[in-house]
Scaffold this motif. Structure first.
Motif, short mmCIF file in Angstrom:
data_model
loop_
_atom_site.label_atom_id
_atom_site.label_comp_id
_atom_site.label_asym_id
_atom_site.label_seq_id
_atom_site.Cartn_x
_atom_site.Cartn_y
_atom_site.Cartn_z
N GLU A 144 53.11 71.18 65.99
CA GLU A 144 54.00 72.31 65.69
C GLU A 144 53.20 73.57 65.37
OE1 GLU A 144 57.68 73.53 62.68
OE2 GLU A 144 56.75 71.54 62.58
N SER A 145 52.18 73.43 64.55
CA SER A 145 51.36 74.60 64.20
C SER A 145 50.54 75.09 65.39
CB SER A 145 50.44 74.25 63.02
OG SER A 145 49.53 73.23 63.39
N ARG A 146 50.03 74.16 66.20
CA ARG A 146 49.26 74.58 67.38
C ARG A 146 50.13 75.31 68.39
NH1 ARG A 146 45.66 69.41 69.12
NH2 ARG A 146 47.62 68.35 68.63
N ALA A 147 51.38 74.86 68.56
CA ALA A 147 52.29 75.54 69.48
C ALA A 147 52.63 76.94 68.97
CB ALA A 147 53.56 74.72 69.66
N LEU A 148 52.85 77.04 67.67
CA LEU A 148 53.18 78.35 67.10
C LEU A 148 52.00 79.31 67.19
CD1 LEU A 148 55.09 80.22 65.57
CD2 LEU A 148 54.31 79.13 63.43
N THR A 149 50.81 78.87 66.85
CA THR A 149 49.64 79.75 66.91
C THR A 149 49.33 80.15 68.35
OG1 THR A 149 48.18 77.80 66.93
CG2 THR A 149 48.62 78.83 64.79
N ALA A 150 49.60 79.23 69.31
CA ALA A 150 49.35 79.57 70.71
C ALA A 150 50.31 80.67 71.17
CB ALA A 150 49.51 78.33 71.59
N GLU A 151 51.57 80.62 70.76
CA GLU A 151 52.53 81.66 71.11
C GLU A 151 52.14 83.01 70.52
OE1 GLU A 151 56.91 80.75 71.29
OE2 GLU A 151 56.24 78.90 70.30
N LEU A 152 51.73 82.98 69.26
CA LEU A 152 51.33 84.23 68.61
C LEU A 152 50.07 84.81 69.23
CD1 LEU A 152 52.03 83.23 64.89
CD2 LEU A 152 53.40 84.73 66.35
N LYS A 154 49.03 84.42 72.32
CA LYS A 154 49.38 84.97 73.63
C LYS A 154 50.04 86.34 73.49
CE LYS A 154 51.83 83.89 77.93
NZ LYS A 154 52.37 85.25 78.06
N LYS A 155 50.89 86.50 72.48
CA LYS A 155 51.55 87.79 72.27
C LYS A 155 50.53 88.87 71.95
CE LYS A 155 55.63 87.95 70.53
NZ LYS A 155 56.86 87.99 69.68
N LEU A 215 49.71 97.86 67.70
CA LEU A 215 50.45 96.65 67.37
C LEU A 215 51.78 96.97 66.70
CD1 LEU A 215 50.80 93.62 67.17
CD2 LEU A 215 49.28 93.62 65.17
N ARG A 216 51.78 97.92 65.80
CA ARG A 216 53.02 98.26 65.09
C ARG A 216 54.06 98.83 66.05
NH1 ARG A 216 55.42 99.00 60.34
NH2 ARG A 216 56.77 100.82 60.04
N GLN A 217 53.65 99.69 66.99
CA GLN A 217 54.60 100.23 67.96
C GLN A 217 55.18 99.13 68.83
OE1 GLN A 217 55.67 103.51 68.06
NE2 GLN A 217 57.20 102.57 69.39
N PHE A 218 54.35 98.18 69.19
CA PHE A 218 54.84 97.03 69.97
C PHE A 218 55.89 96.26 69.19
CE2 PHE A 218 54.42 92.42 70.64
CZ PHE A 218 54.86 92.33 71.95
N LEU A 219 55.66 96.05 67.92
CA LEU A 219 56.62 95.32 67.10
C LEU A 219 57.91 96.10 66.92
CD1 LEU A 219 54.25 93.89 64.31
CD2 LEU A 219 55.03 92.79 66.42
N ASP A 228 64.37 85.94 68.52
CA ASP A 228 63.19 85.25 69.04
C ASP A 228 62.52 84.44 67.92
OD1 ASP A 228 61.05 84.37 70.45
OD2 ASP A 228 60.09 86.33 70.66
N ARG A 229 62.10 83.23 68.26
CA ARG A 229 61.49 82.36 67.25
C ARG A 229 60.23 82.98 66.67
NH1 ARG A 229 57.59 78.19 67.45
NH2 ARG A 229 57.80 76.67 65.76
N VAL A 230 59.45 83.64 67.52
CA VAL A 230 58.20 84.24 67.03
C VAL A 230 58.38 85.74 66.80
CG1 VAL A 230 56.65 82.51 68.01
CG2 VAL A 230 57.41 84.41 69.42
N TYR A 231 59.59 86.12 66.44
CA TYR A 231 59.84 87.52 66.07
C TYR A 231 59.00 87.88 64.85
CZ TYR A 231 62.18 91.40 63.74
OH TYR A 231 62.45 92.58 63.08
N ILE A 232 58.29 89.01 64.96
CA ILE A 232 57.41 89.46 63.88
C ILE A 232 58.07 90.62 63.17
CG2 ILE A 232 55.15 90.44 63.32
CD1 ILE A 232 54.09 89.07 65.88
N GLN A 233 58.14 90.57 61.89
CA GLN A 233 58.76 91.64 61.10
C GLN A 233 57.81 92.82 61.03
OE1 GLN A 233 59.38 90.80 56.87
NE2 GLN A 233 61.48 91.54 57.11
N PRO A 234 58.19 93.98 61.64
CA PRO A 234 57.27 95.12 61.68
C PRO A 234 56.81 95.62 60.31
CG PRO A 234 59.10 95.44 63.19
CD PRO A 234 59.44 94.25 62.37
#
Length: 241
Positions: A144-152, A154-155, A215-219, A228-234
């Protein structure tokens, strides 16, 4: 004395205003002679018809010239003119396309092997849509952690590699820690640059403000996709050198 007494005096009736003054001075008012031009009546109709006829004849002449056949009497002139215009437009577009292909931007020419100086940044952000589990704490063995870190990862990689300002200097990213309440990811960014340009790059292109704002503008642009599951809070983003 008799001659004076017998002299007949003819009285001329005087009209009031400008008409009387004109008659007194022997001038005509425009009605007395049949051959004179009417000044206060209908306009000269014949005088107006002349320009109209000239315009019609000019239009007819242009039409005749455009319909004349040229090129060994095979094509009308208007067809030839259209073909010339189309040809000129085609030449312009072809020239622009060739210029775009042939022209090489000097800024795009760089030797990646000369990028031997590292510049690193660290930071963190929150993942409000990720439910915390104990498995997330183990980055090496938990799927679970490896899948999550891989998604982040890649982003982050896609963002910085496709950046027009930072793409050439970007090397890699790493998610090295996940914590709970709420789930927070800690990341590491690495850039490579020529040592000869180090002082200038760290002041502008590879400054902390530039890397952070990209990065902030992208967020902020992705903020609408809050499901989105890997939505990042700006607002949770922070970064340091």
């Amino acid at each position: 004395m008799e001659g004076d007494a017998n002299t007949d005096i003819e009285m001329v009736p005087m009209s009031n205003g400008s008409e009387g003054a004109a008659l007194a001075n022997g001038q005509n008012d425009g009605h007395s002679n049949g051959n004179s031009v009417v000044l206060d009546g209908n306009p000269d109709i014949e005088g107006q018809q002349i320009p109209s006829q000239q315009k019609k004849s000019a239009v007819c002449q242009v039409k005749e010239e455009l319909t004349q056949k040229v090129c060994n009497k095979r094509l009308p002139l208007w067809v030839v003119l259209i073909l010339i215009i189309v040809l000129l437009i085609g030449i312009i577009f072809v020239s622009l396309a060739l210029c775009k292909v042939i022209y090489n931007d000097p800024d795009e020419k760089y030797d990646k092997t000369q990028f031997n100086k590292q510049r690193n940044f660290s930071g963190s952000f929150r993942l409000p849509n990720v439910n915390f589990t104990e498995e997330l704490l183990n980055l090496t063995t938990s799927n679970e952690s490896r899948a999550l870190t891989a998604e982040l990862k890649k982003k982050l990689d896609d963002l910085y590699r496709n950046s027009s300002a930072l793409g050439r200097y970007y090397s890699t990213s790493q998610i090295y820690n996940l914590s709970d309440d709420p789930v927070t990811a800690s990341f590491h960014l690495m850039f490579l640059m020529p040592e000869a340009e180090e002082s200038q790059l760290i002041r502008f292109t590879l400054s902390r403000a530039m890397v952070y704002n990209v990065l902030r503008q992208f967020l902020l642009d992705q903020e609408e996709d809050v499901s989105d599951r890997v939505y990042i809070q700006p607002a949770s983003l922070n970064m340091s050198e």
